[in-house]
Design a protein around this motif. Structure first.
Motif, PDB file in Angstrom:
ATOM      1  N   SER A 188      26.752 -15.128 -24.611  1.00  0.00           N
ATOM      2  CA  SER A 188      26.232 -16.478 -24.399  1.00  0.00           C
ATOM      3  C   SER A 188      24.750 -16.588 -24.737  1.00  0.00           C
ATOM      4  CB  SER A 188      26.460 -16.960 -22.953  1.00  0.00           C
ATOM      5  OG  SER A 188      26.181 -18.339 -22.869  1.00  0.00           O
ATOM      6  N   GLY A 192      17.307 -25.331 -25.277  1.00  0.00           N
ATOM      7  CA  GLY A 192      18.682 -25.798 -25.144  1.00  0.00           C
ATOM      8  C   GLY A 192      18.822 -26.758 -23.976  1.00  0.00           C
ATOM      9  N   ALA A 193      18.310 -26.363 -22.826  1.00  0.00           N
ATOM     10  CA  ALA A 193      18.438 -27.201 -21.631  1.00  0.00           C
ATOM     11  C   ALA A 193      17.687 -28.522 -21.823  1.00  0.00           C
ATOM     12  CB  ALA A 193      17.915 -26.460 -20.406  1.00  0.00           C
ATOM     13  N   ASP A 236      27.718 -28.654 -26.222  1.00  0.00           N
ATOM     14  CA  ASP A 236      26.668 -27.653 -26.044  1.00  0.00           C
ATOM     15  C   ASP A 236      26.786 -26.673 -27.213  1.00  0.00           C
ATOM     16  OD1 ASP A 236      25.232 -25.373 -25.429  1.00  0.00           O
ATOM     17  OD2 ASP A 236      25.703 -25.426 -23.288  1.00  0.00           O
ATOM     18  N   HIS A 262      16.743 -21.276 -31.605  1.00  0.00           N
ATOM     19  CA  HIS A 262      16.302 -19.940 -31.189  1.00  0.00           C
ATOM     20  C   HIS A 262      17.475 -19.042 -30.778  1.00  0.00           C
ATOM     21  CE1 HIS A 262      16.248 -22.786 -27.885  1.00  0.00           C
ATOM     22  NE2 HIS A 262      16.411 -21.793 -27.035  1.00  0.00           N
ATOM     23  N   LYS A 263      18.684 -19.413 -31.081  1.00  0.00           N
ATOM     24  CA  LYS A 263      19.800 -18.470 -30.949  1.00  0.00           C
ATOM     25  C   LYS A 263      20.515 -18.415 -32.293  1.00  0.00           C
ATOM     26  CE  LYS A 263      20.664 -18.994 -26.008  1.00  0.00           C
ATOM     27  NZ  LYS A 263      21.502 -19.642 -24.992  1.00  0.00           N
TER      28      LYS A 263
HETATM   29  C1  LIG Z   1      21.293 -20.422 -23.847  1.00  0.00           C
HETATM   30  C2  LIG Z   1      22.247 -21.477 -23.571  1.00  0.00           C
HETATM   31  C3  LIG Z   1      21.802 -22.720 -23.064  1.00  0.00           C
HETATM   32  C4  LIG Z   1      20.370 -23.010 -22.660  1.00  0.00           C
HETATM   33  O1  LIG Z   1      19.421 -22.816 -23.671  1.00  0.00           O
HETATM   34  P1  LIG Z   1      17.889 -22.604 -23.301  1.00  0.00           P
HETATM   35  O2  LIG Z   1      17.138 -22.650 -24.587  1.00  0.00           O
HETATM   36  O3  LIG Z   1      17.797 -21.281 -22.612  1.00  0.00           O
HETATM   37  O4  LIG Z   1      17.469 -23.723 -22.382  1.00  0.00           O
HETATM   38  C5  LIG Z   1      22.762 -23.705 -22.864  1.00  0.00           C
HETATM   39  N1  LIG Z   1      24.063 -23.483 -23.118  1.00  0.00           N
HETATM   40  C6  LIG Z   1      24.516 -22.302 -23.586  1.00  0.00           C
HETATM   41  C7  LIG Z   1      25.980 -22.127 -23.844  1.00  0.00           C
HETATM   42  C8  LIG Z   1      23.634 -21.253 -23.828  1.00  0.00           C
HETATM   43  O5  LIG Z   1      24.091 -20.083 -24.277  1.00  0.00           O
END
Ligand SMILES: *Cc1c(COP(=O)(O)O)cnc(C)c1O
Length: 468
Positions: free
Chosen positions: A75, A136-137, A242, A268-269
């Protein structure tokens, strides 16, 4: 303890210096007013230059990162971050931009943003993106505000609820609550997918929308997504996606085509910017055509968000091109399934079948003493992995299984690295069966072993305790 495990403060010797300054040629020059001067000298360590260099190098090696080794954190998509991204982000023409410069002065930056808008729209099936959100949040919150704005703009004021599956990432219900919406949980079936029958009675005119990720946090594709989209749209709700971990889908399936109206991505992922340690990140939010008017008018962050992160993602997309972006999806899925199949004789696999980019084990099959008290738990496996030089997978998340061990290898690891990880996981399973105490007392080779995790999280001591 090795000599250089000592901190720079402990190496201090009175009078030792690591720098030389030119002699002050103006001894009579005015001094700072007394009231802003220090009463006594700062207790800075007195050390040589090599001591300082070793101090910082050693500190950096006490941590673990994607540049140190394999980091299968489910995740979170901890993948290789191409170093050329850093060079591009540092180009003076980009790195030196000031956010208050005129649009006409920054055509290249404008082009990056408009190209990225097109690229991300093509990849996701959305119509347009805003780049303002910085995580992300933050994207989730922005997206939910867009969702609310949509309903309000149509004079539909009664939509107060957001449906969130029990497998959701923790930020989903948190963002919904921050957006002032009531969170309603929908249960998963035995097979890890949303229970459509349990969803139906939750749907009425008070539902603003549903938040989902597909594949979900178990790495499983929601095969009923079309039906879910029809049901939610049928009562006037919207679908929020998401897209933090888009890797498995890139070039294969698009959230827009599944029926989603709003989504965020984590540049950033999925798009290779380094993350961890709190940022900087970028969580652009995309919307379908009928929501373009609800994109934020007032800013949710300063200017265009974290432009350097957007630029890294741009470089990454251009470097890979369409064909290789698709391979990202395919390889991330292949790697995850390869590990799952190679270990499921030793680790409990609660849900059989093909996974996407990640999957979840429920602890060891042969945990040593066959119970959670005396045997080796998921925590023990995770700690033992550190001894072998691998970062631990995500543990105890999602909450659907007691001993969750969530593995995401990503698309960027070689088969040799993945094989080495599998071999170590098998070795740890054998150790657990023979002598669980070896795992229970792990890690043995790290700077600190097992801190009290609650104290470490709630009451961290993040700086040297000055005893000078
Ligand atoms: C990492 C993640 C988030 C939140 O992202 P942030 O940049 O840490 O705020 C939300 N949903 C999923 C599924 C994630 O893996």
């Amino acid at each position: 303890m090795k000599y250089y495990d000592k901190l720079v403060f402990e190496l201090s010797q009175k009078g030792r210096v690591g720098f030389s300054l030119p002699v002050n040629k103006f001894p009579g020059s005015p001094k700072l007013p007394v009231q802003v001067r220090r009463a006594s000298a700062l207790p800075l360590p007195e050390v040589s230059e090599p001591d300082v260099v070793r101090h910082y190098t050693n500190l950096s090696q006490m941590n673990f990162g994607v540049d140190t080794g394999f980091y299968p954190l489910g995740s979170c998509t901890m993948k290789y971050n191409p170093k050329i991204n850093e060079e591009i982000a540092a180009l003076p023409g980009f790195g030196g931009l000031h956010p208050l410069m005129d649009d006409a002065q920054v055509p290249a930056a404008q082009k990056v943003l408009s190209d990225m808008n097109q690229f991300l729209s093509a990849i996701t099936g959305m119509h347009a993106f805003t780049f303002a959100p910085c995580a992300g949040a933050h994207g989730e919150l922005t997206g939910l505000m867009i969702m609310r704005q949509y309903h309000i703009s149509r004079g539909d004021f009664g939509r107060t609820k957001v449906i969130v599956p029990d497998s959701a990432h923790g930020t989903n219900p948190a963002s919904a609550a921050v957006a002032g919406l009531e969170v309603v949980e929908v249960k998963s079936l035995e097979n890890g997918r949303i229970d459509v029958e349990a969803l139906k009675p939750l749907l009425d005119s008070s539902v603003a929308g549903i938040m989902m990720t597909n594949p979900n946090t178990l790495g499983l594709f929601e095969t009923q997504i079309k039906t879910i989209a029809e049901l939610v749209h049928g009562v006037g709700g919207l679908l929020y996606y998401d897209g933090a971990n888009m890797n498995p889908l890139m070039g294969v399936v698009r959230p827009g085509d599944m029926g989603f109206d709003i989504m965020h991505l984590n540049l950033h992922k999925t798009f290779s910017t380094p993350h961890g340690g709190g940022g900087p990140g970028s969580g652009p939010v995309g919307v379908a055509k009928h929501l373009v008017n609800c994109l934020p008018q007032i800013k949710v962050s300063g200017f265009h968000g974290n432009f350097g992160v957007i630029l890294r993602a741009y470089a990454y997309i251009l470097m890979l091109g369409k064909e290789n972006l698709q391979k990202v999806g395919q390889y991330s899925v292949l790697s995850a399934n390869y590990i799952k199949e190679s270990l499921k004789d030793l680790y409990k696999l609660p849900i059989e079948g093909v996974c996407k980019h990640e999957f979840v084990f429920d602890g060891l099959i042969n945990d040593g003493a066959h119970d959670d008290v005396h045997g080796a738990t998921t925590l023990d496996v995770a700690k033992r992995l550190l001894d072998y030089g691998f970062h631990a997978p995500t543990i105890y998340f999602p909450l659907l299984f007691h001993q969750a061990l969530m593995i995401e290898p990503t698309e960027t690891e070689s088969k040799e690295t993945i094989d080495a990880f599998i071999e170590v996981m098998r070795k740890i399973a054998a150790e657990a069966a023979q002598d669980p105490t070896l795992l229970q007392s792990a890690p043995h080779n790290t700077v600190i072993s097992r801190p009290d995790e609650t104290t470490a999280a709630r009451n961290p001591i993040l700086k040297y305790q000055d005893t000078l």
